[in-house]
Design a protein around this motif. Structure first.
Motif, mmCIF file in Angstrom:
data_model
loop_
_atom_site.group_PDB
_atom_site.id
_atom_site.type_symbol
_atom_site.label_atom_id
_atom_site.label_comp_id
_atom_site.label_asym_id
_atom_site.label_seq_id
_atom_site.Cartn_x
_atom_site.Cartn_y
_atom_site.Cartn_z
ATOM 1 N N GLU A 72 17.794 19.711 10.539
ATOM 2 C CA GLU A 72 18.654 20.690 9.876
ATOM 3 C C GLU A 72 17.917 22.000 9.607
ATOM 4 N N GLU A 73 16.644 21.936 9.234
ATOM 5 C CA GLU A 73 15.872 23.159 9.001
ATOM 6 C C GLU A 73 15.718 23.965 10.290
ATOM 7 N N GLN A 131 27.872 16.375 3.084
ATOM 8 C CA GLN A 131 26.611 17.127 3.009
ATOM 9 C C GLN A 131 26.849 18.620 3.208
ATOM 10 N N TYR A 185 24.222 22.174 3.824
ATOM 11 C CA TYR A 185 22.967 22.921 3.870
ATOM 12 C C TYR A 185 23.343 24.391 3.973
ATOM 13 N N CYS A 186 22.998 25.179 2.960
ATOM 14 C CA CYS A 186 23.326 26.604 2.968
ATOM 15 C C CYS A 186 22.029 27.415 3.022
ATOM 16 N N TYR A 191 16.748 27.208 1.502
ATOM 17 C CA TYR A 191 18.131 26.738 1.661
ATOM 18 C C TYR A 191 18.536 25.903 0.450
ATOM 19 N N TYR A 219 20.662 22.594 -0.756
ATOM 20 C CA TYR A 219 21.106 21.308 -0.197
ATOM 21 C C TYR A 219 21.947 20.547 -1.216
ATOM 22 N N HIS A 236 24.561 16.846 -1.492
ATOM 23 C CA HIS A 236 25.231 15.717 -0.842
ATOM 24 C C HIS A 236 25.948 14.864 -1.884
#
Length: 418
Positions: A183-184, A253, A255-256, A267, A269, A271
């Motif tokens: 994701e990163e 989930q 991720y911003c 970011y 996170y 969930h």
């Protein structure tokens, strides 16, 4: 900058190139290939690469095209749509330019390179982009949902909002870190929000914001193809990724990314777990997105992006592209625009890996787009050894002076006279 040609002129030129088998040069990353124009339409152009090896060229990548027509140098850039055998199909370019004033082709910024210069006691760092797009946050105005009087107050407001709505939330900063997770890396490459309202349903089909800041299924497919994943394997790879999340008990989930200039600085996170069955809905997504912008603004205001060293202030600003004869960068501070008028000269330091190269430059062009100022610099004084090193790094080939015989710029003569 060259002169943009009209649609009618572009069609006329392409027709002449096709009929007369005029060779074109395509640049993909650091590799140059000579091609001919096989056919074109209103939406696409197809190049015949003949016997050239194009195994390094990837679908959905971007290439730059150069050619000479009636003694005028032309160029354009576009996305690759298809590769069938030795035929490459690209999207019909919106703009084609002629009468270029620069000597060498500009290439997009790559990793492991930075540039800095000092003006009036301020050292300006120009790093190659780390995400796609430029993300300036200036004169920001935000809703009353946030206490932005301090970063601590802002974080408390955020945590209170998350309390009871999600199973876990955290803010991860990327300073001195290399993206490690899938994701990163995905956020670093695309600069987009990863939103899985229900993990079992997969990635969203359409972006829910006009700015298209949410990663879609199509974006993910493009990312995997650019990474070299076989098209036939992408579906299984994504399904395995989702199954792994489900096996860990995640239900939803988010991720911003925290984006500043061209950097992924961190970011947010969130969930929810399978037991709660709570969905991270559109309302919560919008809130987190707005929070990410005001957090970046507050970090900037509180000096997070500045490093003070011997009274010099370092600014991270994006280098747009670079060639063997100049570079283009962007900045959004008006004071720098006053410090760098047209035809002003300055010495910049170009750092490639561990090598530092000092170059005397001149500001040859400036323009403004909204709150962003763009500066084109031309190299005036550079040692032959440094020039050859830059040339090879950018274009992936050895510099041969004879290649410049048909060029219009005089950099080669300046080099030989040094």
């Amino acid at each position: 900058m060259g002169v943009k040609i009209s649609r009618i002129e572009k069609e006329f030129i392409f027709r002449k190139i096709q009929d007369n088998l005029i060779p074109l040069k395509i640049m993909f990353e650091k590799t140059e290939t000579t091609v001919t124009l096989a056919r074109f339409s209103e939406t696409e152009i197809f190049f015949d690469c003949g016997d050239a090896d194009i195994s390094h060229i990837r679908q959905y990548g971007e290439l730059t095209v150069f050619f000479t027509f009636e003694n005028s140098y032309h160029t354009f850039a576009s996305k690759i749509r298809s590769i069938t055998g030795n035929i490459i199909g690209i999207k019909q370019p919106e703009n084609v330019y002629k009468n270029l004033q620069r000597q060498y082709e500009r290439m997009k910024a790559q990793d492991n390179v930075s540039v800095y210069f000092t003006t009036k006691g301020k050292r300006i760092n120009i790093d190659f982009p780390k995400t796609r797009g430029v993300h300036f946050i200036e004169n920001a105005t935000f809703s009353d949902n946030f206490d932005n009087s301090s970063i601590d107050g802002l974080l408390k407001t955020f945590r209170k909002k998350m309390d009871g709505r999600v199973s876990d939330n955290k803010i991860v900063m990327m300073r001195n870190r290399i993206p490690a997770t899938y994701e990163e890396n995905l956020m670093a490459k695309t600069g987009k929000i990863i939103w899985l309202p229900k993990i079992e349903d997969g990635f969203v089909i359409k972006s829910v914001f006009p700015e298209k800041i949410v990663l879609t299924q199509k974006d993910l497919m493009s990312y995997e193809e650019e990474a070299g994943t076989p098209k036939s394997s992408i579906g299984n790879k994504i399904r395995n990724l989702l199954d792994k999340k489900l096996s860990k008990g995640y239900f939803s989930q988010l991720y911003c990314p925290l984006l500043y200039n061209v950097y992924l600085v961190g970011y947010i996170y969130l969930h929810t777990d399978a037991e709660s069955q709570k969905t991270i809905d559109m309302h919560l997504l919008t809130y987190v997105y707005e929070f990410s912008k005001i957090l970046c603004f507050s970090l900037k205001k509180n000096g997070y992006f500045k490093a003070i060293d011997s009274h010099d202030i370092d600014y991270d600003v994006p280098l747009i592209d670079i060639s063997a004869s100049g570079l283009l960068f962007a900045h959004n501070e008006k004071t720098l625009s006053l410090d760098l008028p047209l035809q002003s000269r300055l010495t910049v330091t170009l750092k490639i890996k561990v090598r530092k190269i000092e170059i005397l430059c001149e500001v040859t062009r400036k323009y403004r787009d909204n709150n962003t100022f763009y500066y084109a610099l031309k190299y005036l004084k550079i040692t032959p050894e440094d020039f050859r090193f830059i040339f090879e790094f950018i274009y992936g080939k050895t510099y041969i002076p004879e290649d410049d015989e048909n060029r219009t710029d005089l950099l080669s003569s300046r080099l030989s006279g040094m």
